[in-house]
Each structure stands twice: as C-alpha cells, then as structure tokens.
Design a protein around this motif. Sequence first.
Motif, short mmCIF file in Angstrom:
data_model
loop_
_atom_site.label_atom_id
_atom_site.label_comp_id
_atom_site.label_asym_id
_atom_site.label_seq_id
_atom_site.Cartn_x
_atom_site.Cartn_y
_atom_site.Cartn_z
N SER A 30 0.85 -1.19 0.00
CA SER A 30 0.00 0.00 0.00
C SER A 30 0.88 1.23 0.00
O SER A 30 1.79 1.35 0.83
CB SER A 30 -0.91 0.00 1.23
OG SER A 30 -1.64 1.21 1.31
N LYS A 73 3.98 7.58 2.21
CA LYS A 73 4.04 6.51 3.21
C LYS A 73 3.64 5.20 2.54
O LYS A 73 2.90 5.19 1.54
CB LYS A 73 3.13 6.80 4.40
CG LYS A 73 1.68 7.01 4.07
CD LYS A 73 0.89 7.37 5.32
CE LYS A 73 -0.58 7.62 5.00
NZ LYS A 73 -1.35 8.01 6.22
N THR A 75 3.00 0.73 3.35
CA THR A 75 2.89 -0.41 4.25
C THR A 75 3.02 -1.69 3.43
O THR A 75 2.59 -1.75 2.27
CB THR A 75 1.55 -0.42 5.00
OG1 THR A 75 0.47 -0.52 4.05
CG2 THR A 75 1.37 0.84 5.83
N TYR A 76 3.62 -2.70 4.04
CA TYR A 76 3.77 -4.00 3.39
C TYR A 76 3.80 -5.05 4.49
O TYR A 76 4.83 -5.26 5.14
CB TYR A 76 5.03 -4.04 2.55
CG TYR A 76 5.16 -5.29 1.70
CD1 TYR A 76 4.56 -5.36 0.44
CD2 TYR A 76 5.88 -6.38 2.15
CE1 TYR A 76 4.69 -6.49 -0.35
CE2 TYR A 76 6.01 -7.52 1.38
CZ TYR A 76 5.41 -7.57 0.13
OH TYR A 76 5.54 -8.70 -0.64
N TRP A 79 5.53 -4.28 7.90
CA TRP A 79 6.44 -3.16 7.70
C TRP A 79 5.68 -1.89 7.35
O TRP A 79 4.68 -1.91 6.65
CB TRP A 79 7.43 -3.45 6.58
CG TRP A 79 8.49 -4.46 6.91
CD1 TRP A 79 8.46 -5.80 6.66
CD2 TRP A 79 9.73 -4.19 7.55
NE1 TRP A 79 9.61 -6.40 7.10
CE2 TRP A 79 10.41 -5.44 7.66
CE3 TRP A 79 10.34 -3.04 8.05
CZ2 TRP A 79 11.67 -5.53 8.24
CZ3 TRP A 79 11.59 -3.14 8.63
CH2 TRP A 79 12.25 -4.38 8.72
N LYS A 80 6.21 -0.76 7.83
CA LYS A 80 5.71 0.56 7.45
C LYS A 80 6.90 1.47 7.21
O LYS A 80 7.98 1.28 7.80
CB LYS A 80 4.83 1.17 8.55
CG LYS A 80 3.53 0.42 8.81
CD LYS A 80 2.74 1.09 9.92
CE LYS A 80 1.46 0.32 10.21
NZ LYS A 80 0.69 0.94 11.34
N LYS A 82 7.84 5.85 6.07
CA LYS A 82 7.33 7.19 5.76
C LYS A 82 8.50 8.11 5.48
O LYS A 82 9.57 8.00 6.10
CB LYS A 82 6.52 7.74 6.94
CG LYS A 82 5.90 9.11 6.68
CD LYS A 82 5.05 9.57 7.86
CE LYS A 82 4.43 10.93 7.59
NZ LYS A 82 3.60 11.38 8.74
N GLU A 100 9.24 1.23 10.29
CA GLU A 100 8.57 0.68 11.46
C GLU A 100 8.23 -0.79 11.21
O GLU A 100 7.84 -1.16 10.10
CB GLU A 100 7.30 1.46 11.76
CG GLU A 100 6.48 0.94 12.93
CD GLU A 100 5.21 1.77 13.16
OE1 GLU A 100 5.33 3.02 13.22
OE2 GLU A 100 4.11 1.19 13.24
N TYR A 101 8.39 -1.61 12.24
CA TYR A 101 8.01 -3.02 12.15
C TYR A 101 7.05 -3.34 13.29
O TYR A 101 7.39 -3.15 14.48
CB TYR A 101 9.23 -3.93 12.22
CG TYR A 101 8.90 -5.39 12.01
CD1 TYR A 101 8.70 -5.89 10.72
CD2 TYR A 101 8.77 -6.26 13.08
CE1 TYR A 101 8.38 -7.23 10.51
CE2 TYR A 101 8.46 -7.60 12.89
CZ TYR A 101 8.26 -8.07 11.59
OH TYR A 101 7.94 -9.39 11.38
N ASP A 102 5.85 -3.81 12.95
CA ASP A 102 4.84 -4.17 13.94
C ASP A 102 4.91 -5.67 14.20
O ASP A 102 4.47 -6.47 13.37
CB ASP A 102 3.45 -3.79 13.44
CG ASP A 102 3.30 -2.29 13.21
OD1 ASP A 102 4.16 -1.53 13.69
OD2 ASP A 102 2.33 -1.87 12.54
N ARG A 110 10.26 1.37 15.92
CA ARG A 110 10.41 2.40 14.88
C ARG A 110 11.84 2.94 14.93
O ARG A 110 12.36 3.23 16.02
CB ARG A 110 9.41 3.54 15.10
CG ARG A 110 9.48 4.66 14.07
CD ARG A 110 8.43 5.71 14.34
NE ARG A 110 7.08 5.17 14.21
CZ ARG A 110 5.98 5.87 14.47
NH1 ARG A 110 6.06 7.12 14.90
NH2 ARG A 110 4.79 5.30 14.31
#
Length: 390
Positions: A30, A73, A75-76, A79-80, A82, A100-102, A110
């Motif tokens: 995205s 920005k 997202t994958y 992963w994010k 920006k 950033e990794y969730d 982050r």
Amino acid sequence: MKYILTSLAAASMCILPVFAEDSGSQPKLSFSPTGRILMDGAVYLGGNGNVTDENDTKFVNGVAIPDVRLGAKATYGKWKAKIDVGFSYGKVGLKDTYFEYDFNPANLVRVGYFVPQWGLNSETSSSMKQTYEEPTSNEFFYANPRLLAAMWVYDKDQYFAGTSIFAEQGVMTQNASEMGKQAWGAETRLVWRPRHSDGDVFQIGSSFNYSTPTADDHTGFDYSANFPSRVSKVTLLEANIDNARGLFKMTPELLIIKGNWALEAQYYYMNVSRKDGFRNYQAHGAYGIVRTLLIGSRYNYSHADAGVATPAKGSLELVLGYNYTDASDKKAGIRAGIMNDINCTLNYYINSWMLARLRYSYTNVHDRDVENLLPKRHVNTIEARLQVIF
C-alpha cells in the motif's frame, strides 16, 4: 520543486526491496502520498509596540504560510515506512523519515527521524495541537522535538509504554567529524488507562528523559520559546545553561474524557546538573486544557497514541487553556523569564482533511534578564488558520 519530488519518488522506490524481503506469503503493498499546507493570519494588540531596543523584535500584523509538506508513506505486511519533506518559510528540511516493524498489535519498533513518545503532546503533530499552537511549557522544555531515534512501543489494554534512545538533533545537519562529539539521550512514556473506551477515558501517566549537553561544544544547554504565534516570531523565554553535566526532566500527564467533554493537563520539571561549583538549574511549568464539542456527539480515543482522536468531520470544538512556565532560577544565576498564557480556540473540522481555526490568547512575561530582551512584555493575539492535511 522537481528535485524534491524526484527525491521522494526515488526514496519510495528504495524501500520496496526492504519490503520484498519479508518472508512468508506476499502481503499487498500500500502506497500513498502525504502532505499539508498551513495558512495563517494574525493581529497583535498591545505587545509593547513601542519597543526601544532595536534588537528586541516587534509584533507585526500579517499573514504567513508557516508549514508546507510533501511526502509518501507505504505499508507491506508488518512493515511501514514514511518520508516527509517540509518547506517552512522557504527552508527545506526532512520531517518524519522512518521505518517501522509491527511485531503484533501490541508491540512495534520504529527507527529513523521522528517525534518519540514523551508526554501527552507527543500524540499530536505540530499542526494538530488542539490549542492551535503548542503550550509554551511544551516548547520551552523541548518536550517533543523530532530526533534520530530508535523506539519501542507497547500498547495493550490498560497499559501503554514508549521507550526511546536518541542522538541530538544536530546529527541531521552535521556529520560526526564536524560536530566533534555527539550528544545522546534516553526517554520513556508510561501510561495507565483503567478506562479507555470512546467517550469514557481516565488516563494518568508520566514521562522521563535524560540527555547529555548539546550546546557550547557540548558543555551546556540552550532552551527557549517564542510567543505562541508563527506569523511574528518574538522570543518569550530564553535560557543558556553553561557548565552542564547532564539534564533530567519529567512530565506527569492526565487525560479525562466524558462524552463530548475532555480535560488534558501536564506538569513539567527540569533539572540541569552543573559542574565546577555552579548551582544546578531548575525550571518548571504546567498547562491545563478543557475541550468540548459544540457540534459532535463525543470524543473518541486513539489507542495507538494514548490520546484524544481527531474529532469527526463536521465537528465544532471549543478549547480553553491556561499555561504557566517559570524558567527563572535566581539561585543558578539564570533569569530566563516567567510567563502566563490564557487562550481560547475554535476548531471546525470541515472534512477529514480540512480544518479551520480561530484563536485568541493573552500572553505575558516578566523576570527576564536576557541580553537584547525587555524585562517584561505582553501581547493580545487574534489568529486564524486554514489547514489542509492528507
């Protein structure tokens, strides 16, 4: 401008290989652009317009575009990323730029250039402060600067915690050889929220910070704040703390939401330890804000930020605030000023990306013994802003 846009596109392409390395099934990429424009107008009444010291800036009525940003920005999966570039008064500089990794819904890491969690104001961007401009205490105590940092955030049920380690802001404009030495710090925000549903919140917390000296060849600290306006920039508080060893600061916070009413408050305390027989420097301050939706049913809670969510489109909000900051410490020989500010702000959320604002404030300062600044000043300010954020 074309070079900036080209750089943004290139940076966006550079993050794709990182996402592609994520193992397992291939999630959907995205990607979306981001941006903002702030357009301000201000009228100043009083303000000691008959300033006799030519070095002491006058308040001048006018208009400005204090912030313009363009970015992207993406997202994958978990992963994010920006990247954001700002154009403030013709100056170009990086804003949020991070990965950033969730790990799961409750844990994330982050890394990059961003605003770490520290205090209640860290949950809102500079253009979304409910009081139009951030409280002076938040600015003077350097509560929410953008820093090169690594941050871990825990967010689950009644508990929220953010812990960061960071380098001084100068690393973004100078290399290590030029700086000779780099300052560092660590901070954390800890929150307990026994009630945290939309329209019903009770939250308390506290944040702590330790930093090494950044000013005067890393032997001191410079702290300052302007009168709360960006059309005319006039110094309000200013402290130069020399012979410093290190700095400790803390800020307890309170948030209460009940239906279409909200209360927010913070207290700030800072102690700079000094060497060679110099007395430690101490400063403190506090603000309180009462918010209500004149049009709109209730305030919602932003769980991921531990704060009030942006009101829905069509909402009309009234915000009343008071701020006090004592930056003078006579025992340390530093009289940086004591200020008071009362303010009233109307926020109309036109839609999900446009906001119109009107603010009145009365601000005064006294007990200043700073070169080129009057001992005391005051101003009545009326400001209006139209902002676009996407």
